[in-house]
Write an enzyme that holds these catalytic residues in place. Structure first.
Site, PDB file in Angstrom:
ATOM      1  CG  ASP A 458       1.371   7.394  -0.578  1.00  0.00           C
ATOM      2  OD1 ASP A 458       1.641   6.686   0.631  1.00  0.00           O
ATOM      3  OD2 ASP A 458       1.728   6.787  -1.591  1.00  0.00           O
ATOM      4  CG  ASP A 528       1.871  -0.414  -1.364  1.00  0.00           C
ATOM      5  OD1 ASP A 528       0.757   0.174  -1.670  1.00  0.00           O
ATOM      6  OD2 ASP A 528       2.860   0.370  -1.088  1.00  0.00           O
TER       7      ASP A 528
END
Ligand code: DGJ
Length: 727
Positions: A458, A528
């Site tokens: 990430d 997301d």
């Protein structure tokens, strides 16, 4: 996925002047005039041409214009020479041909300044059987002193005016890859990114140019361009009063002037160009095939079906919960479990997003028996295990920052600006010690726990201050570029040591969907936002440039955690199955019926995974057209097996939805239709029936507006997944 190994790249034969160069792919041609002592000019890019066609073509346009002479024009390159002069005048010096380790042919045209000892290689690379031409430049300083580059585009491409439309992707967190279309008019159209880290937020470094008016999916001429760079970029289209639009693409030079000492050189990232006369989908297929074969890490390996813990439990990691999730994904037929954020931090536990990045040691308060115990559990359940890290980052609340405050990006004389959680900082990847540290994060994890099968990498912050504590004062403008050079160097080391671990590129959702990073990553996190309805739009745009195998697509909870929309699991599954299928929820919170639908979707996906992940895409009806439905299909290169997806995007009574003709099938073949993920009480009228490819492509099948289910199970959603198997 094998293609005939014909090398179509060639120097032109005797009938043409020795200075004419023809770079050819199976379905495109790029013709250059490289007369020594003259400007390198592009004579043609587009439809394949013969020697006779070339002989009849006129002169071209300077294709790597440098700043200084006729400075009113946009330039691809701008140099301040060692003596302070800002004038560069490049002409062709020589031409060479080589082959690289990947079997690709490279044509290099070397340009030299007419006065200064500066040279520029302009390169064109073609791959056997692929409709892609990569072009980039390399600038060499042979002057007595340092020179400074203040613009260094990878390439510039003149595109003949007409009714040319630009399609590009725009959107930031939870709204990634929204398609925007506009006709190119006079002035400058600029697409750029200055985030420093997440370069597919807010715009993408790829564009399509439809040459025949408003973009169409399966007809019309299209040029696609994708910059293979993970950092700040600029794509600029300048339209003046001439007959040409000029596209420039490369690293964003803003605040990034780059100094080259005597003897140093600067290579720009490749710009991948494709041409198709089969519309946007044709250009996409070219990018996908080439990307899977030559750019994407392990692009020939099927991806596993996974459960990611993030939206299921967020930071609330503990051993029984992880064990339960592994049992659940195993029960549903999944193959991999990924423990997302929240598992690490000893002195400063990662209870929320404000601490511990950099402290990659297991938090034994949450996981008393460590990672090995989770790996044992995964083995017991018959699934693989994956883990989340964010190695380029730290928090002010971390042992790493306590020890090494000099590792972070910050401006001198100022407190660092912080990001996520009010404490997040970016590590200075320009610093070789930081590169070692990031390498060791992955290396240690993999050596300690060799059974780890998957890493979610990430990156949740932009570069928030201009300042490297490593670079010298006169090199501060190298920060953005050296950050990415350092990152790529580190990724190369990681891949050399650990070629088999699957690694996902995530950056605040879909911030790292680009061809510059994918050689070291197996896939990217698309967004997301897992809301299935919005995902149809996001995945549509993403598929312009990236293949389904790389596009992670998860079934998440209802109501959705971002949009709060409640979508039935059948529809969520039907959308997720059009990418790399996964789940991202707490299975314990699902009903037995929902689990059963997921179990069946996973089983069905396993049967068609090779078609979705390795097939050719044909986008049929765009959600952006507002016709109430969207549809696309994938088909094997042999055209013997296809999956057709259809999703209703809005619901009104007495809706008249278009019937959708299919595409890409063999007209003379017969295909049997089978519905996947069926929830209806009775089969569709065409279930198990045979149709010719011609019929399916000329007419198509009618999708009912609703599902035939028990009354209380009716919803406003409807979707279909059909498999078409050649008889
Ligand atoms: C941002 C990512 O986009 C999410 O998927 C998740 O991994 C979180 N970070 C974890 O902090």
């Amino acid at each position: 996925m094998k293609y005939p190994a014909t090398l179509l790249f060639m120097f032109c034969a005797a009938s043409l002047s020795a200075e004419t160069l023809h770079v050819a792919t199976p379905a495109s041609s790029l013709v250059l005039d490289a007369t020594p002592g003259q400007k390198l000019s592009l004579v043609h890019y587009g439809t394949p041409v013969s020697d006779a066609d070339i002989a009849g073509l006129g002169s071209g346009l300077d294709t790597y214009p440098a700043y200084g002479i006729n400075p009113e024009r946009e330039a691809a390159l701008s140099i301040t020479h060692a003596d302070g002069s800002m004038s560069t005048d490049l002409v062709v010096k020589s031409t060479a041909k080589s082959t690289d380790a990947d079997g690709a042919e490279i044509l290099t045209v070397t340009l030299a300044d007419t006065f200064y000892p500066v040279e520029v290689d302009v390169n064109y690379r073609t791959y056997p059987g692929e409709n892609i031409i990569e072009t980039w430049s390399e600038i060499r300083n042979n002057e007595k002193g340092a020179i400074t580059l203040s613009r260094f585009m990878s390439a510039s491409l003149p595109v003949r005016m007409g009714d040319v439309w630009l399609s590009s992707l725009y959107g930031s967190w939870a709204n990634e890859a929204k398609v925007e279309e506009r006709p190119l008019t006079h002035g400058v159209t600029m697409i750029k990114n200055k985030d420093g880290v997440r370069n597919s937020h807010t715009a993408h470094a790829e564009v399509m140019l439809s040459l025949d008016g408003k973009p169409r999916e399966n007809t019309g001429r299209v040029i696609g361009a994708a910059l293979e760079y993970p950092g700040n970029y600029k794509i600029m289209i300048d339209t003046d009063d001439s007959d040409y639009h000029r596209l420039f693409a490369g690293i964003n030079e803003e605040n990034s002037a780059y100094t080259l000492k005597k003897g140093e050189s600067f290579a720009t990232p490749p710009l991948a160009l494709t041409y198709s006369n089969e519309g946007l989908s044709g250009a996409s297929r070219n990018f996908h095939r080439w990307g899977r074969k030559h750019r994407l890490h392990a692009g020939d390996t099927p991806r596993k079906i996974l459960l990611n813990s993030w939206e299921g439990v967020y930071f609330d990691i503990d051993e029984p919960t992880m064990d339960g999730m592994m049992a659940d994904i195993a029960y549903m037929g999944g193959e991999l479990f990924v423990m997302d954020d929240g598992w690490f931090g000893v002195k400063y536990p990662r209870a929320t997003d404000n601490a511990a990045l950099g402290d990659w040691t297991v938090d034994t308060r949450k996981l008393p028996n460590g990672i090995n115990s989770l790996l044992d559990a995964a083995e017991r359940h018959g699934v693989k295990f994956g883990i989340w890290i964010e190695p380029e980052m730290t928090n002010t609340v971390s042992e790493l920052y306590d020890k090494h405050p000099e590792y972070v990006i910050k401006a001198p004389n100022r407190k660092p600006t912080t990001g996520r959680g009010g404490t997040q900082l970016v590590l200075d990847m320009a610093n070789p010690k930081v590169q070692d540290l990031v390498f060791e994060v992955v290396d240690t994890l993999m050596r300690k726990y060799p059974r780890i099968d998957y890493i979610k990498w990430d990156a949740n912050a932009p570069i928030m201050d201009h300042g490297s504590q490593y670079l010298t004062a006169d090199r501060q403008s190298h920060l953005y570029i050296d950050f990415h050079r350092g990152l790529i160097k580190t990724l190369e080391r990681i891949r050399e040591a650990h070629p088999d671990v699957t690694i996902q590129a995530c950056a605040s959702g879909g911030g790292r969907a680009n061809w510059g990073i994918l050689p070291w990553f197996d896939e990217f996190w698309t967004s997301d936002n897992n809301d299935a309805l919005q995902r149809i739009y996001m995945q549509w745009g993403t598929s312009y440039f990236f293949p389904a195998i790389a596009m992670a697509s998860h079934i998440s909870a209802a109501p959705n955690h971002q949009t709060f929309r409640s979508i039935p699991v059948k529809f969520r599954a039907d959308v997720a199955m059009s990418g790399r299928l996964g789940l991202e929820l707490q299975p314990k919170n699902m009903t037995e019926e929902e689990r059963d639908i997921c179990r069946r979707a996973i089983a069905d996906y396993k049967n068609v995974r090779h078609i979705v992940q390795f097939g050719d895409i044909y986008r049929l009806l765009s959600p952006y057209d507002g016709k109430g439905a969207a549809s696309l299909m994938y088909i094997t290169p042999e055209k013997d097996d296809a999956v057709f997806f259809w999703w209703k995007t809005e619901t009104f009574m007495n809706q008249q939805l278009p019937r959708i003709p299919m595409a890409g099938l063999d007209p003379d073949a017969t295909y049997i239709v089978t519905e996947l993920n069926r929830i209806d009480n009775e089969p569709l009228p065409f279930e198990g029936k045979a149709f010719s490819g011609r019929f399916l492509m000329d007419r198509g099948l009618d999708m009912p507006l609703t599902h035939k289910v028990d009354y209380h199970k009716n919803t406003d959603y409807s979707s279909r997944v059909l498999r078409l198997t050649r008889q």
